[in-house]
Design a protein around this motif. Sequence first.
Motif, PDB file in Angstrom:
ATOM      1  N   GLU A  80       0.823  -1.201   0.000  1.00  0.00           N
ATOM      2  CA  GLU A  80       0.000   0.000   0.000  1.00  0.00           C
ATOM      3  C   GLU A  80       0.855   1.248   0.000  1.00  0.00           C
ATOM      4  OE1 GLU A  80      -3.870   1.955   1.021  1.00  0.00           O
ATOM      5  OE2 GLU A  80      -2.863   0.890  -0.575  1.00  0.00           O
ATOM      6  N   LYS A  81       0.515   2.130  -0.908  1.00  0.00           N
ATOM      7  CA  LYS A  81       1.219   3.395  -0.888  1.00  0.00           C
ATOM      8  C   LYS A  81       0.311   4.434  -0.277  1.00  0.00           C
ATOM      9  CE  LYS A  81       4.584   3.017  -4.500  1.00  0.00           C
ATOM     10  NZ  LYS A  81       5.319   3.822  -5.464  1.00  0.00           N
ATOM     11  N   ARG A  82       0.905   5.279   0.497  1.00  0.00           N
ATOM     12  CA  ARG A  82       0.132   6.303   1.166  1.00  0.00           C
ATOM     13  C   ARG A  82      -0.471   7.246   0.130  1.00  0.00           C
ATOM     14  NH1 ARG A  82       1.322  11.190   3.479  1.00  0.00           N
ATOM     15  NH2 ARG A  82       3.355  11.191   2.500  1.00  0.00           N
ATOM     16  N   VAL A  83      -1.742   7.555   0.305  1.00  0.00           N
ATOM     17  CA  VAL A  83      -2.363   8.516  -0.589  1.00  0.00           C
ATOM     18  C   VAL A  83      -1.973   9.906  -0.121  1.00  0.00           C
ATOM     19  CG1 VAL A  83      -4.551   9.461  -1.405  1.00  0.00           C
ATOM     20  CG2 VAL A  83      -4.269   7.001  -1.141  1.00  0.00           C
ATOM     21  N   VAL A  84      -1.674  10.733  -1.117  1.00  0.00           N
ATOM     22  CA  VAL A  84      -1.249  12.092  -0.805  1.00  0.00           C
ATOM     23  C   VAL A  84      -2.310  12.815   0.009  1.00  0.00           C
ATOM     24  CG1 VAL A  84      -0.826  14.341  -1.850  1.00  0.00           C
ATOM     25  CG2 VAL A  84       0.192  12.285  -2.825  1.00  0.00           C
ATOM     26  N   GLU A  85      -1.878  13.514   1.026  1.00  0.00           N
ATOM     27  CA  GLU A  85      -2.829  14.243   1.856  1.00  0.00           C
ATOM     28  C   GLU A  85      -2.932  15.684   1.406  1.00  0.00           C
ATOM     29  OE1 GLU A  85      -2.340  14.033   6.130  1.00  0.00           O
ATOM     30  OE2 GLU A  85      -1.793  11.910   5.859  1.00  0.00           O
ATOM     31  N   VAL A  86      -4.146  16.173   1.359  1.00  0.00           N
ATOM     32  CA  VAL A  86      -4.361  17.553   0.969  1.00  0.00           C
ATOM     33  C   VAL A  86      -4.944  18.300   2.171  1.00  0.00           C
ATOM     34  CG1 VAL A  86      -5.552  19.105  -0.619  1.00  0.00           C
ATOM     35  CG2 VAL A  86      -4.858  16.825  -1.388  1.00  0.00           C
ATOM     36  N   ARG A  87      -4.300  19.399   2.537  1.00  0.00           N
ATOM     37  CA  ARG A  87      -4.820  20.185   3.661  1.00  0.00           C
ATOM     38  C   ARG A  87      -5.596  21.374   3.130  1.00  0.00           C
ATOM     39  NH1 ARG A  87      -0.928  22.936   7.260  1.00  0.00           N
ATOM     40  NH2 ARG A  87      -2.660  24.341   7.689  1.00  0.00           N
ATOM     41  N   THR A  88      -6.787  21.539   3.610  1.00  0.00           N
ATOM     42  CA  THR A  88      -7.586  22.681   3.169  1.00  0.00           C
ATOM     43  C   THR A  88      -7.295  23.877   4.061  1.00  0.00           C
ATOM     44  OG1 THR A  88      -9.295  21.226   2.352  1.00  0.00           O
ATOM     45  CG2 THR A  88      -9.912  23.510   2.709  1.00  0.00           C
ATOM     46  N   VAL A  89      -7.005  24.985   3.411  1.00  0.00           N
ATOM     47  CA  VAL A  89      -6.643  26.200   4.145  1.00  0.00           C
ATOM     48  C   VAL A  89      -7.691  27.268   3.862  1.00  0.00           C
ATOM     49  CG1 VAL A  89      -4.940  28.045   4.328  1.00  0.00           C
ATOM     50  CG2 VAL A  89      -4.191  25.683   4.016  1.00  0.00           C
ATOM     51  N   THR A  90      -8.394  27.716   4.911  1.00  0.00           N
ATOM     52  CA  THR A  90      -9.479  28.667   4.666  1.00  0.00           C
ATOM     53  C   THR A  90      -9.198  30.071   5.196  1.00  0.00           C
ATOM     54  OG1 THR A  90     -10.526  27.808   6.651  1.00  0.00           O
ATOM     55  CG2 THR A  90     -11.350  26.991   4.539  1.00  0.00           C
ATOM     56  N   GLY A  91      -8.435  30.164   6.262  1.00  0.00           N
ATOM     57  CA  GLY A  91      -8.207  31.485   6.852  1.00  0.00           C
ATOM     58  C   GLY A  91      -7.398  32.391   5.939  1.00  0.00           C
ATOM     59  N   LEU A  92      -7.750  33.671   5.925  1.00  0.00           N
ATOM     60  CA  LEU A  92      -7.073  34.618   5.046  1.00  0.00           C
ATOM     61  C   LEU A  92      -5.580  34.696   5.353  1.00  0.00           C
ATOM     62  CD1 LEU A  92      -7.062  36.851   2.913  1.00  0.00           C
ATOM     63  CD2 LEU A  92      -7.643  38.481   4.698  1.00  0.00           C
ATOM     64  N   GLN A  93      -5.277  34.782   6.634  1.00  0.00           N
ATOM     65  CA  GLN A  93      -3.858  34.952   6.987  1.00  0.00           C
ATOM     66  C   GLN A  93      -3.032  33.739   6.589  1.00  0.00           C
ATOM     67  OE1 GLN A  93      -3.224  36.174  11.030  1.00  0.00           O
ATOM     68  NE2 GLN A  93      -3.535  38.296  10.384  1.00  0.00           N
ATOM     69  N   GLU A  94      -3.586  32.575   6.914  1.00  0.00           N
ATOM     70  CA  GLU A  94      -2.841  31.371   6.608  1.00  0.00           C
ATOM     71  C   GLU A  94      -2.690  31.211   5.096  1.00  0.00           C
ATOM     72  OE1 GLU A  94      -2.790  26.679   7.844  1.00  0.00           O
ATOM     73  OE2 GLU A  94      -4.572  27.876   8.302  1.00  0.00           O
ATOM     74  N   ALA A  95      -3.786  31.492   4.378  1.00  0.00           N
ATOM     75  CA  ALA A  95      -3.759  31.382   2.917  1.00  0.00           C
ATOM     76  C   ALA A  95      -2.725  32.342   2.348  1.00  0.00           C
ATOM     77  CB  ALA A  95      -5.138  31.679   2.341  1.00  0.00           C
ATOM     78  N   ASP A  96      -2.763  33.541   2.861  1.00  0.00           N
ATOM     79  CA  ASP A  96      -1.848  34.567   2.380  1.00  0.00           C
ATOM     80  C   ASP A  96      -0.390  34.154   2.587  1.00  0.00           C
ATOM     81  OD1 ASP A  96      -2.189  36.996   1.046  1.00  0.00           O
ATOM     82  OD2 ASP A  96      -1.232  38.032   2.752  1.00  0.00           O
ATOM     83  N   ALA A  97      -0.131  33.618   3.755  1.00  0.00           N
ATOM     84  CA  ALA A  97       1.232  33.200   4.073  1.00  0.00           C
ATOM     85  C   ALA A  97       1.683  32.095   3.128  1.00  0.00           C
ATOM     86  CB  ALA A  97       1.304  32.712   5.518  1.00  0.00           C
ATOM     87  N   LEU A  98       0.763  31.186   2.891  1.00  0.00           N
ATOM     88  CA  LEU A  98       1.070  30.051   2.018  1.00  0.00           C
ATOM     89  C   LEU A  98       1.371  30.524   0.595  1.00  0.00           C
ATOM     90  CD1 LEU A  98       1.189  27.004   2.295  1.00  0.00           C
ATOM     91  CD2 LEU A  98      -1.224  26.908   1.649  1.00  0.00           C
ATOM     92  N   LEU A  99       0.553  31.448   0.116  1.00  0.00           N
ATOM     93  CA  LEU A  99       0.722  31.944  -1.248  1.00  0.00           C
ATOM     94  C   LEU A  99       2.027  32.721  -1.383  1.00  0.00           C
ATOM     95  CD1 LEU A  99      -3.003  32.935  -1.843  1.00  0.00           C
ATOM     96  CD2 LEU A  99      -1.748  31.086  -2.977  1.00  0.00           C
ATOM     97  N   LYS A 100       2.367  33.438  -0.348  1.00  0.00           N
ATOM     98  CA  LYS A 100       3.642  34.160  -0.371  1.00  0.00           C
ATOM     99  C   LYS A 100       4.799  33.180  -0.447  1.00  0.00           C
ATOM    100  CE  LYS A 100       3.112  38.752   1.469  1.00  0.00           C
ATOM    101  NZ  LYS A 100       1.860  38.827   2.266  1.00  0.00           N
ATOM    102  N   LYS A 101       4.659  32.144   0.368  1.00  0.00           N
ATOM    103  CA  LYS A 101       5.698  31.133   0.402  1.00  0.00           C
ATOM    104  C   LYS A 101       5.862  30.503  -0.990  1.00  0.00           C
ATOM    105  CE  LYS A 101       6.896  27.013   3.072  1.00  0.00           C
ATOM    106  NZ  LYS A 101       6.278  25.982   3.901  1.00  0.00           N
ATOM    107  N   ALA A 102       4.716  30.266  -1.642  1.00  0.00           N
ATOM    108  CA  ALA A 102       4.755  29.637  -2.966  1.00  0.00           C
ATOM    109  C   ALA A 102       5.509  30.516  -3.957  1.00  0.00           C
ATOM    110  CB  ALA A 102       3.342  29.374  -3.464  1.00  0.00           C
ATOM    111  N   ALA A 103       5.237  31.824  -3.889  1.00  0.00           N
ATOM    112  CA  ALA A 103       5.909  32.730  -4.821  1.00  0.00           C
ATOM    113  C   ALA A 103       7.403  32.757  -4.549  1.00  0.00           C
ATOM    114  CB  ALA A 103       5.314  34.133  -4.706  1.00  0.00           C
ATOM    115  N   GLY A 104       7.762  32.472  -3.305  1.00  0.00           N
ATOM    116  CA  GLY A 104       9.176  32.548  -2.938  1.00  0.00           C
ATOM    117  C   GLY A 104       9.975  31.274  -3.149  1.00  0.00           C
ATOM    118  N   THR A 105       9.302  30.135  -3.328  1.00  0.00           N
ATOM    119  CA  THR A 105      10.056  28.895  -3.497  1.00  0.00           C
ATOM    120  C   THR A 105      10.629  28.794  -4.907  1.00  0.00           C
ATOM    121  OG1 THR A 105       8.200  27.641  -4.333  1.00  0.00           O
ATOM    122  CG2 THR A 105       8.529  27.614  -1.960  1.00  0.00           C
TER     123      THR A 105
END
Length: 891
Positions: free
Chosen positions: A294-319
């Motif tokens: 069995e291979k682990r199925v990829v986990e997807v985390r849902t992010v709803t808060g504005l701050q958390e989403a914003d931080a994540l998106l910033k991080k994405a632009a920076g990687t």
Amino acid sequence: MSGKIVLIDGHSILNRAFYGLPDLTASGGRHTGAVYGFLNILFKILEEEQPDYLTVAFDTHAPTFRHKMYEAYKGTRHPMPEELREQVPLTQEVLKAMGVPIVMKEGFEADDILGTLSVKAEREGLDVSVVSGDRDLLQLATEKVLIRIPRTKAGKTEITDYHAGDVEEAYGLTPPQIVELKALMGDTADNIPGVPGIGIKTATKILKEYGTVENAYAHVENIRPQKAMTALRDHYDSALLSEKLAKINTDSPVELDLEKARLENLFTPEAYEMFRDLGFKKLLTRFEADPAAEKRVVEVRTVTGLQEADALLKKAAGTDRAGLYLLQQTDRKSGKCRVYGLGLSLPDQKGGVGGTYYIPAGGFVTENLLLDAVRRIAGECPLLCTFGFKEMVRAAELPESAEGSVFDIKIAAYLLDPLTSDYSFDTIAKDCGTERVLSAEEIFQSKKIPLPEQMEEDKAAVYAGETAFTALAAQPLLERKLEENGMLALFRGMEMPLVYVLADMERAGIRVLPEELEQYGNRLTEGIRQVEASVYEQAGETFNINSPKQLGEILFEKMKLPGGKKTKTGYSTAADVLEKLAPEAPIVRDILEYRQLTKLKSTYADGLASFIADDGRIHSVFHQTITATGRISSTDPNLQNIPVRMELGRQIRKVFLPAEGFVFLDADYSQIELRVLAHLSGDRKLIDAYKMEKDIHAITASQVFHVPFDQVTPLQRRNAKAVNFGIVYGISSFGLAEDLGISRKEAAEYIEQYYQTYPGIRSFLEGLVTSAREKGYSETMYGRRRPMPELKSSNFMQRQFGERVAKNAPIQGTAADIIKIAMIRVNRRLKQEKLRSRLILQVHDELLLETAKDELETVSRILEEEMTGAAKLAVRLEIDMHTGNSWYEAK
DNA sequence: TCGCTGAGA
DNA sequence: GCTTGTCTCAGCGAT
């Protein structure tokens, strides 16, 4: 000792599977159908029997003792087709990966091995099941040895079982007597001669009475039918030889290794990899039940808060790498784009995938916020990994970014194998061996993927998240494969830049006048009514003319027109067939006209009308991952097959108009494929012909038919033109004859003369076939590949097809490459020079532009420069250009 | 869903 | 003896 062992006749079951199933090919053109069928039969049996041990026997390739005997007697066995032969070692590899022991012995057939093993196993006290398609094995049946014979019936495998008693019931003979039976009746398939004149009936009767051949011979005088008596008397030698041939050796020097044969976990990681590589998707699901694989199925985390989403998106632009999938839906009518959420996958330190997230649009996280984030990431992230980049470009209106900074895994997968139609993210994930993702089907528990607006949010999260994950996780391998295949430049420099052009064309659309389209439809309706009435009158009844079945019955049965069946399902009523059968018959003329009119009405008049958007334009969809040769295709609607040849159909182009203040500018390449052929072949004479800058078909006619250029007749030119076209398609004399309405012989002469005239062409085309056969693929000037599994087929027709394709694909494909380059360059120029004119359509060798009136001169120059300059060939690339106030006028 | 038909390059 | 020129997309009828 107790327990149960299953013994499998490898070759025999593989054979059954091969002939019982359609041929499958994995990517790379490997044949896999028989392996797949074999595994299905194997799993079915294991499920039924739940045995403790399993072993598979194979013949060796070297001829065995019994082979030799009967080959010496008479001929050879029919050879194994190549598609099957190559699957034998493959099957063995798969079995090995599953830990199943394979027993083979030089000089012994699988039969003998099975016989020996079954006897040994029985002695050990085991129950035995021998699985084979070969009824010879019935001689091995006992109370403890079960012979199982699978048959493929309508795609399903049914198995008939024989213990000793069942053999007696079915044949009226004991298992050992099956050998005697063969000795008398023979077996043509196995080259066992038997006794001529004795068939199954007489043989059974004799054996029931006398038990054995030997005993029967001892009482030969008493044997009843006179004929059988003399036959046996005269051919007793043959009977004895046949007995030896039919008798399975149960004392071969092979060991029964129960330790190895013990059934443990078949679903090993090695097996998983093989199944995946071979494309056995259905079988992969069997691994789920097994925790070890069995291979682990990829986990997807849902992010709803504005701050958390914003931080994540910033991080994405920076990687340095990010996987992105925008879940959006564009309304066809309004053209409005709704964003439902964003799937996002970020890397870890070691080049793997760190985390996968889904940010739904809603609350403070607005659609615009997500679109802005996409634009920012596209602009800043050095490598944006996507799946279906064109849709993202359209939704976020992305400007073209630096070459190499965006990677669409769908397009990469297409370049690596343009023959499949499945480029879903889960398939790509499997092919690339990433962590397991759920398929869309598994996520939504339905074959059809729902529209984003109908997705439940938790499922949307998995869907978008896993897509983004796959984009990121599969990208490195896809890039490496492109690199290995020499297609990275093609991908980066041609396909990815083309995405923006297609997005622009889709967004632009083409203006259509609905009222005029409707009027056109009404005119057609009137015409249809008249012809229809005429057809019914001549037929003496009303029926559905659109039904080939009903039409065929009326024409060929009721009206007794000459000409019989042509298709599997009945009469062919195709235009060219009718044309030939009764060109004069008024009803045929009417039917052909009816067909033409209804086609125009339903597909074009009504069909197109349903696609007009609120802006009065039709926004067709251009696909980049469909065709085998590299062309683009168009759907919803298809604007690449708008009528032009017949005047009535051509009229429809009058409803396609440029926007106010604009005119159409249409440019098409002049014989681009023939010029590509001249270039690729390097044929001096054809190149020189183009250098003369005169009508190429007339020059060809002059050279092929040995007449002075100015004395070429229109007919000669027409014939030469047909040959020119045909050559590009890998023509046959039959096809050309059909096309020109001449005899096959004449057509063959034309072709021969053509090759005489241009000797470089023949050798070039033959070289294409040879090279494709060696490499398994053909290649365009720019390195685009087209796999050619057909060339290895044992089927004559398939191989012929392969040869034609091998000749055509590099030519059609190179032409497709060239116009893609032209599109990219034209589009860039239009933007660089800040022009309002824009590309509207591409029709394979033609570009249609909506041109601002005051830019006409500039744009004409751009087209001329960029289209003719798109490739540097040994002959000039030329275009024809026209302007007009409708597509009708511009073409 | 498949096969036939026909529109384009 | 058998087949017979490439690549597509859409609508329709029969299943």
